[in-house]
Design an enzyme around this catalytic site. Sequence first.
Site, short mmCIF file in Angstrom:
data_model
loop_
_atom_site.label_atom_id
_atom_site.label_comp_id
_atom_site.label_asym_id
_atom_site.label_seq_id
_atom_site.Cartn_x
_atom_site.Cartn_y
_atom_site.Cartn_z
N ASP A 130 -3.31 2.19 11.00
CA ASP A 130 -4.00 3.05 11.70
C ASP A 130 -5.20 3.16 11.57
OD1 ASP A 130 -3.57 4.38 9.46
OD2 ASP A 130 -2.94 5.69 9.58
N ARG A 131 -6.23 2.95 10.74
CA ARG A 131 -7.59 2.19 10.33
C ARG A 131 -7.87 1.39 11.06
NH1 ARG A 131 -8.24 4.11 4.04
NH2 ARG A 131 -7.33 6.27 4.05
N SER A 182 0.66 2.77 3.65
CA SER A 182 -0.57 2.79 4.39
C SER A 182 -1.56 1.65 3.81
CB SER A 182 -1.86 3.81 4.27
OG SER A 182 -2.57 4.45 5.95
N HIS A 183 -3.65 2.03 2.90
CA HIS A 183 -4.51 1.33 3.02
C HIS A 183 -3.92 0.35 1.02
CE1 HIS A 183 -5.23 5.34 1.61
NE2 HIS A 183 -5.98 4.73 0.64
N ASP A 233 -5.98 -1.04 8.80
CA ASP A 233 -5.24 -1.86 7.61
C ASP A 233 -3.54 -1.59 7.31
OD1 ASP A 233 -4.84 0.66 8.92
OD2 ASP A 233 -4.34 2.30 7.02
N ASP A 289 -0.79 0.40 7.18
CA ASP A 289 -0.22 0.64 8.56
C ASP A 289 -0.42 0.60 10.40
OD1 ASP A 289 -1.59 2.46 7.98
OD2 ASP A 289 0.08 3.87 7.92
N THR A 292 -9.52 16.85 5.37
CA THR A 292 -8.96 15.83 5.62
C THR A 292 -7.88 15.64 6.12
OG1 THR A 292 -11.35 15.04 4.05
CG2 THR A 292 -9.18 13.85 4.20
N ARG A 339 -13.53 11.46 -4.66
CA ARG A 339 -14.67 11.18 -3.98
C ARG A 339 -16.23 11.74 -3.35
NH1 ARG A 339 -10.66 7.37 -1.60
NH2 ARG A 339 -9.37 8.03 -0.98
N LYS A 365 -3.59 8.50 13.86
CA LYS A 365 -5.21 7.63 14.29
C LYS A 365 -4.69 6.40 14.49
CE LYS A 365 -6.67 7.00 9.19
NZ LYS A 365 -5.70 8.09 8.53
N THR A 390 -1.79 13.47 0.99
CA THR A 390 -2.93 13.95 2.05
C THR A 390 -2.04 13.18 3.50
OG1 THR A 390 -4.79 13.24 1.17
CG2 THR A 390 -5.35 13.15 3.44
N GLU A 420 -11.98 9.95 10.91
CA GLU A 420 -12.78 10.45 9.38
C GLU A 420 -13.48 9.59 9.56
OE1 GLU A 420 -9.70 12.66 7.92
OE2 GLU A 420 -8.27 11.28 8.82
N GLU A 421 -14.48 9.70 7.87
CA GLU A 421 -14.82 8.98 7.62
C GLU A 421 -13.90 7.52 6.92
OE1 GLU A 421 -14.67 9.00 4.59
OE2 GLU A 421 -13.43 10.70 4.65
N SER A 422 -12.83 8.32 6.71
CA SER A 422 -12.17 6.96 6.41
C SER A 422 -11.58 6.01 7.40
CB SER A 422 -10.37 7.91 5.46
OG SER A 422 -10.20 8.89 6.45
C1 G16 Z 1 -4.98 9.15 4.92
C2 G16 Z 1 -5.09 10.07 5.95
C3 G16 Z 1 -6.40 10.43 6.23
C4 G16 Z 1 -7.21 10.76 5.10
C5 G16 Z 1 -7.41 9.92 4.73
C6 G16 Z 1 -8.23 10.22 3.16
O1 G16 Z 1 -5.41 7.37 5.80
O2 G16 Z 1 -4.27 10.35 7.18
O3 G16 Z 1 -6.39 12.35 7.17
O4 G16 Z 1 -8.72 10.74 5.51
O5 G16 Z 1 -5.69 9.48 4.18
O6 G16 Z 1 -7.54 10.34 2.40
P1 G16 Z 1 -7.89 11.07 0.64
O7 G16 Z 1 -9.48 11.35 0.83
O8 G16 Z 1 -6.86 12.22 0.40
O9 G16 Z 1 -7.10 9.78 0.05
P2 G16 Z 1 -4.01 6.69 5.39
O10 G16 Z 1 -4.94 5.92 6.32
O11 G16 Z 1 -4.37 6.28 4.10
O12 G16 Z 1 -3.42 7.51 6.11
#
Ligand code: G16
Length: 541
Positions: A279-280, A111-112, A275, A277, A342, A494, A374, A16, A361-363
């Site tokens: 972005d969340r 990221s997270h 988070d 990095d 997503t 999910r 983001k 993703t 996004e919901e995430s």
């Molecule tokens: C990444 C993507 C987001 C996505 C999220 C969850 O976030 O940048 O666009 O919504 O993962 O993705 P998945 O449901 O495939 O795990 P981040 O903050 O991890 O870069």
Amino acid sequence: MTQITTAPIDGQKPGTSGLRKKTPVFMGPHYLENFVQAIFDAIGGAAGKTFVLGGDGRYFNDRAAQVILRMAAANGAARMIVGQGALLSTPAASHMIRLRRTDGGIILSASHNPGGPDADFGVKFNMPNGGPAPEAVTGAIFARTAEIREYRIAESQDLDLSRPGETRLGGMVVEVVDPVSAYADLMESLFDFNAIRGLLQAGFRLRMDSMNAVTGPYAVEILERRLGAAPGTVVHAVPLPDFGGMHPDPNPTWAHELMAEMMSGDGPDFGAASDGDGDRNMILGRGIYVAPSDSLAVLAANAHLAPGYAGGLKGVARSMPTSSAVDLVAKARGIECFETPTGWKFFGNLMDAGRVSLCGEESFGTGSDHVREKDGLWAILMWLNILAVRRESVAEVMQDHWRTYGRNYYSRHDYEGLPSDSADAMMAALRDRLTALPGQVIEGMAIAAADEFAYTDPVDGSVSAGQGLRVVFEGGSRLVLRLSGTGTSGATLRLYLERYEPAGGDLGLDPQQALAPLIRAAEELAGIAAASGKTAPDVIT
Ligand code: G16
């Protein structure tokens, strides 16, 4: 310059958001190098180009940055703009790529996901527009990893990245920049810092949990130094290689210290977390958690209160599993609303084409066209700007929003660490049943439609199929199931749940109770307990 003979390594397929793997995998022989060379090759080489480089400071960030610098030099890059200490939050990297009109950037982050020698690491490439590489480019990178035979790397000692300034590595200029100031200036240009300062001076209490990750220095500079929040407002403010053992995912489960403080009864007026990095974001008021889909809708409805958005929004976009709360705002405002798969990469074309200015996004991701990622602190500042103008509490803003638009009860249930085979089989079985579902009644709810989401990009016409299974009931309630594309071991299922309650209806329910029939319907339809071996989700957001 040295040419190193190598061989393709299986599984270097970006998910993703870039390539994420266990840290020891990334540290294995040729693993990072193969992927970085594949990036350079897939974008037509690095010769004469300028790139941005930085990451979230997790374990291996510093050493990976040195390797990438040596490879960029050997591949003929003209200049690398590197965050001091090899640090850059993802939104700050996006901004730097755009500000300096570069040829893109390499961001080091998972990221997270947790960091450390046995946790996760990641690398992603962002385009000259500052946004994550689209599928056509990540596909080309992956294809290159499957045929790579050599990579180029310069012989050199490690560079000193600890101070701003310029040095050379062979023919390449290495420019070390303060990672915070340009980003903080951008925030100051978008929001009414005087109004927020006034709010804080009036006694409004704020708590920011940076979770020992990259937003610490950014939040201290912006919230404490520029806006005058009390010293110590930002907690866990120093980025640590293992995030101090924290799981830097800003949700009620992992940001539990902040949750406890905000729900304690006499907690601060406003709480936020970000988070790994940066972005969340998670937004909390005293005694209230704001669901990310609701946060997006509130920001869309109130963005005009911030100077950078005073002219109104061009349009909005959300990922398919995100609730349709923002759609209701767009409809009321007469602006376009897009539903994408997503992944933030799907918003880039819409923003570049001037079709949308706000996305979410919901995430726990929200952002705008100020960058192409983001942006956690952006969302926090937008909330503070709105609260400073409205002079209402978070709870009052939410209640007013639901009374105006109705409430989209929403929750996501995550089942983590499933064997990939059983997760795939469960999804395949449900996929096979989709066409037969419309007309059936489950838990007293009639199914109106069922499909697998596919997206045609309205700007370039590219098609992305297989983006999640949807079951929609009469009245608009819905279930969505998809497998995460960001995990590094096994599969994460999910389950996204949404039910709409019109304004005037029962707006004060606990979301899990409001969604209980849908949760049971999901179990009946998909057999999650049998496939996962779990009786309850690992994480509920
Ligand atoms: C990444 C993507 C987001 C996505 C999220 C969850 O976030 O940048 O666009 O919504 O993962 O993705 P998945 O449901 O495939 O795990 P981040 O903050 O991890 O870069």
